[in-house]
Motif scaffolding. Structure first.
Motif, mmCIF file in Angstrom:
data_model
loop_
_atom_site.group_PDB
_atom_site.id
_atom_site.type_symbol
_atom_site.label_atom_id
_atom_site.label_comp_id
_atom_site.label_asym_id
_atom_site.label_seq_id
_atom_site.Cartn_x
_atom_site.Cartn_y
_atom_site.Cartn_z
ATOM 1 N N ILE A 197 0.857 -1.270 -0.073
ATOM 2 C CA ILE A 197 0.100 0.126 -0.031
ATOM 3 C C ILE A 197 0.977 1.366 0.096
ATOM 4 O O ILE A 197 0.548 2.264 -0.734
ATOM 5 C CB ILE A 197 -1.039 -0.093 0.933
ATOM 6 C CG1 ILE A 197 -2.004 -1.178 1.028
ATOM 7 C CG2 ILE A 197 -1.836 1.351 1.513
ATOM 8 C CD1 ILE A 197 -2.974 -1.041 2.299
ATOM 9 N N PHE A 198 2.020 1.292 0.796
ATOM 10 C CA PHE A 198 2.811 2.390 0.835
ATOM 11 C C PHE A 198 3.623 2.653 -0.585
ATOM 12 O O PHE A 198 3.774 3.649 -0.859
ATOM 13 C CB PHE A 198 3.591 2.410 2.045
ATOM 14 C CG PHE A 198 2.987 2.675 3.349
ATOM 15 C CD1 PHE A 198 1.679 2.861 3.509
ATOM 16 C CD2 PHE A 198 3.724 2.812 4.598
ATOM 17 C CE1 PHE A 198 1.047 3.086 4.391
ATOM 18 C CE2 PHE A 198 3.071 3.180 5.679
ATOM 19 C CZ PHE A 198 1.582 3.399 5.959
ATOM 20 N N SER A 199 4.222 1.482 -0.659
ATOM 21 C CA SER A 199 5.247 1.453 -1.896
ATOM 22 C C SER A 199 4.398 1.908 -3.318
ATOM 23 O O SER A 199 4.922 2.317 -4.139
ATOM 24 C CB SER A 199 5.860 0.223 -2.117
ATOM 25 O OG SER A 199 5.030 -0.799 -2.368
ATOM 26 N N GLN A 200 3.271 1.503 -3.386
ATOM 27 C CA GLN A 200 2.397 1.893 -4.601
ATOM 28 C C GLN A 200 1.522 3.192 -4.684
ATOM 29 O O GLN A 200 1.323 3.813 -5.276
ATOM 30 C CB GLN A 200 1.252 0.842 -4.773
ATOM 31 C CG GLN A 200 1.902 -0.433 -5.067
ATOM 32 C CD GLN A 200 0.518 -1.381 -5.474
ATOM 33 O OE1 GLN A 200 -0.381 -1.064 -5.843
ATOM 34 N NE2 GLN A 200 0.918 -2.856 -5.412
ATOM 35 N N THR B 120 4.035 11.121 -1.692
ATOM 36 C CA THR B 120 5.302 11.369 -2.604
ATOM 37 C C THR B 120 4.962 10.675 -3.981
ATOM 38 O O THR B 120 4.801 9.587 -3.931
ATOM 39 C CB THR B 120 6.290 10.566 -1.793
ATOM 40 O OG1 THR B 120 6.356 11.011 -0.513
ATOM 41 C CG2 THR B 120 7.558 10.597 -2.535
ATOM 42 N N ARG B 121 5.286 11.629 -4.959
ATOM 43 C CA ARG B 121 4.844 10.942 -6.436
ATOM 44 C C ARG B 121 6.243 10.118 -6.957
ATOM 45 O O ARG B 121 5.629 9.387 -7.688
ATOM 46 C CB ARG B 121 4.470 12.204 -7.151
ATOM 47 C CG ARG B 121 3.206 13.026 -6.799
ATOM 48 C CD ARG B 121 1.821 11.950 -6.809
ATOM 49 N NE ARG B 121 0.856 12.629 -6.053
ATOM 50 C CZ ARG B 121 -0.374 12.092 -5.741
ATOM 51 N NH1 ARG B 121 0.020 10.490 -5.620
ATOM 52 N NH2 ARG B 121 -1.170 12.527 -5.166
ATOM 53 N N ASP B 122 7.238 10.674 -6.480
ATOM 54 C CA ASP B 122 8.173 10.013 -7.238
ATOM 55 C C ASP B 122 8.420 8.350 -6.747
ATOM 56 O O ASP B 122 8.615 8.341 -5.485
ATOM 57 C CB ASP B 122 9.656 10.787 -6.806
ATOM 58 C CG ASP B 122 10.769 10.102 -7.587
ATOM 59 O OD1 ASP B 122 10.933 10.345 -9.020
ATOM 60 O OD2 ASP B 122 11.663 9.436 -7.063
ATOM 61 N N HIS B 123 8.578 7.643 -7.542
ATOM 62 C CA HIS B 123 8.514 6.185 -7.318
ATOM 63 C C HIS B 123 9.782 5.706 -6.368
ATOM 64 O O HIS B 123 9.742 5.034 -5.317
ATOM 65 C CB HIS B 123 8.380 5.233 -8.294
ATOM 66 C CG HIS B 123 8.170 3.714 -8.133
ATOM 67 N ND1 HIS B 123 7.354 3.208 -7.437
ATOM 68 C CD2 HIS B 123 9.202 2.901 -8.408
ATOM 69 C CE1 HIS B 123 7.645 1.829 -7.461
ATOM 70 N NE2 HIS B 123 8.691 1.768 -7.917
ATOM 71 N N GLU B 124 10.947 6.294 -6.960
ATOM 72 C CA GLU B 124 12.102 5.838 -6.302
ATOM 73 C C GLU B 124 12.247 6.336 -4.835
ATOM 74 O O GLU B 124 12.849 5.872 -4.110
ATOM 75 C CB GLU B 124 13.440 6.253 -7.133
ATOM 76 C CG GLU B 124 13.473 5.520 -8.236
ATOM 77 C CD GLU B 124 14.729 5.871 -9.213
ATOM 78 O OE1 GLU B 124 15.521 6.601 -8.536
ATOM 79 O OE2 GLU B 124 14.979 5.116 -10.128
ATOM 80 N N GLU B 125 11.844 7.621 -4.810
ATOM 81 C CA GLU B 125 11.886 8.298 -3.607
ATOM 82 C C GLU B 125 10.842 7.642 -2.637
ATOM 83 O O GLU B 125 11.286 7.478 -1.277
ATOM 84 C CB GLU B 125 11.440 9.660 -3.725
ATOM 85 C CG GLU B 125 11.552 10.489 -2.368
ATOM 86 C CD GLU B 125 11.149 12.065 -2.274
ATOM 87 O OE1 GLU B 125 11.140 12.666 -1.248
ATOM 88 O OE2 GLU B 125 10.667 12.469 -3.670
ATOM 89 N N ARG B 126 9.709 7.327 -2.953
ATOM 90 C CA ARG B 126 8.833 6.506 -2.030
ATOM 91 C C ARG B 126 9.240 5.300 -1.712
ATOM 92 O O ARG B 126 9.006 4.790 -0.433
ATOM 93 C CB ARG B 126 7.556 6.701 -2.888
ATOM 94 C CG ARG B 126 6.265 6.193 -2.090
ATOM 95 C CD ARG B 126 4.893 6.317 -2.706
ATOM 96 N NE ARG B 126 4.981 5.167 -4.106
ATOM 97 C CZ ARG B 126 4.658 5.689 -5.345
ATOM 98 N NH1 ARG B 126 4.425 7.030 -5.527
ATOM 99 N NH2 ARG B 126 4.495 4.786 -6.120
ATOM 100 N N GLY B 127 9.838 4.633 -2.553
ATOM 101 C CA GLY B 127 10.467 3.278 -2.237
ATOM 102 C C GLY B 127 11.596 3.429 -1.327
ATOM 103 O O GLY B 127 11.669 2.527 -0.233
ATOM 104 N N SER B 128 12.525 4.379 -1.252
ATOM 105 C CA SER B 128 13.271 4.804 -0.358
ATOM 106 C C SER B 128 12.881 5.135 0.919
ATOM 107 O O SER B 128 13.414 4.609 2.138
ATOM 108 C CB SER B 128 14.321 6.092 -0.756
ATOM 109 O OG SER B 128 15.243 6.319 0.278
#
Length: 338
Positions: free
Chosen positions: A127-130, A195-203
């Motif tokens: 849920i968070f990573s998506q 957070t819209r940026d996928h990589e930043e959200r993953g971090s």
């Protein structure tokens, strides 16, 4: 007069040529300097990038033991390592993994820490990573007030017997502790989903799911929301105000969870400590988070229960997440590639 004009023109031309030679030399020196500077900066940038990459990799290696959701690994490679040998179970598991690879386009998986928070962790991480936002009901109500409402408005004093997973805590401070858990869930969910940026959200997810104390607060908040929803449904059934979802009928039909108190004492209090969520509670989890949870149950390969949706009745606009389990106890996250 002509001689003087010619001499003046000659002198001017020679002066211009001399000036051009000097300017040309300066331009060549400047170009050489800029070329050298560009080359130096490029090398410096490459060196710093390599240094940063090595430092990042080192941090990942150092923190790998703390990560509760590991980086992706090859699905079939994982299968061959985990299920060696020629036993009937090993062969069936390898066949199930091959079916996921071939028919479901699942090429990788992320291993989830094998503890009794496994399924809640796997669901919440996705849920968070998506970047999935709050469910609709959570946008309308302030979840920070749910412990207060349950304790004071609905008179559920028995929530003082609530246990926080492996920390078998009970007592009058349960209310304040629950509120901190709800604050952690609301704050982190809002920040990460924005957070819209996928990589930043993953971090951000990797950082969050590397801190056990923060993680456990999230899971206990989810557990409490499940309890709150059960109390609400139980009150509706008693007052017969409005119909409730079929899953609550299944939940209350169990001898061990015939009412909210027994549900908490016999089920919720042990989640994270000695047991995981069972099938009925997975239905409840998907329902309250408004996500369709598709589970690939490898031990049910070649049966109708190989793929199961929780809940089985869901709205079209709900987001979908996927889980993979070999035993209905511990769960991993499958990753799709077309």
């Amino acid at each position: 007069g002509r001689h003087e004009v010619w001499s003046w023109r000659t002198a001017s031309k020679e002066s211009l040529c001399l000036m051009w030679q000097k300017v040309k030399v300066q331009l060549m020196l400047s170009m050489s300097f800029l070329t050298a500077l560009f080359w130096y900066c490029r090398r410096l940038y490459g060196f710093l990038a390599q240094l940063l990459k090595r430092r990042t990799n080192l941090c990942i290696i150092l923190n790998l033991g703390n990560l509760s959701v590991l980086p992706e690994v090859d699905l079939l490679g994982y299968s061959s390592r985990e299920w060696k040998g020629e036993t009937k179970q090993a062969k069936q598991m390898r066949e199930a993994y091959e079916e996921l690879f071939r028919s479901c386009h699942i090429k990788y998986l992320r291993q989830v820490r094998r503890d009794n928070y496994s399924v809640v962790r796997a669901v919440l991480f996705q849920i968070f990573s998506q970047g999935i936002p709050f469910p609709s009901w959570m946008k309308e109500r302030d979840i920070l007030k749910l412990p207060e409402k349950l304790l004071y408005s609905q008179g559920c004093n028995w929530i003082q017997q609530y246990s926080f997973g492996p920390e078998r805590y009970t007592g009058p401070n349960a209310f304040g502790k629950l509120r901190k858990c709800m604050e952690a869930l609301k704050t982190n969910w809002a920040e990460i989903s924005a957070t819209r940026d996928h990589e930043e959200r993953g971090s951000m997810c990797n950082t969050l799911f590397s801190d056990e104390s923060k993680e456990y607060k999230l899971y206990e908040a989810i557990k409490f929301i499940m309890l709150y929803e059960v109390v609400e449904a139980y009150e509706q059934i008693k007052s017969r105000d409005e119909p409730v979802h079929n899953l609550f009928s299944l939940l209350f039909a169990r001898d061990s969870s015939s009412d909210p108190l027994s549900f908490m004492m016999n089920h919720l209090n042990s989640i994270g400590d000695s047991i995981c969520l069972d099938q009925v509670e997975l239905f409840l989890l998907g329902y309250l988070l408004e996500v369709k949870i598709r589970v690939y149950r490898l031990h049910r390969f070649n049966t109708e229960e190989f793929q199961v949706n929780y809940p089985d009745e869901y709205r079209r606009e709900w987001n979908e997440i996927s889980l993979l389990t070999e035993d209905d106890r511990y769960y991993h996250i499958p990753l799709f590639r077309t």
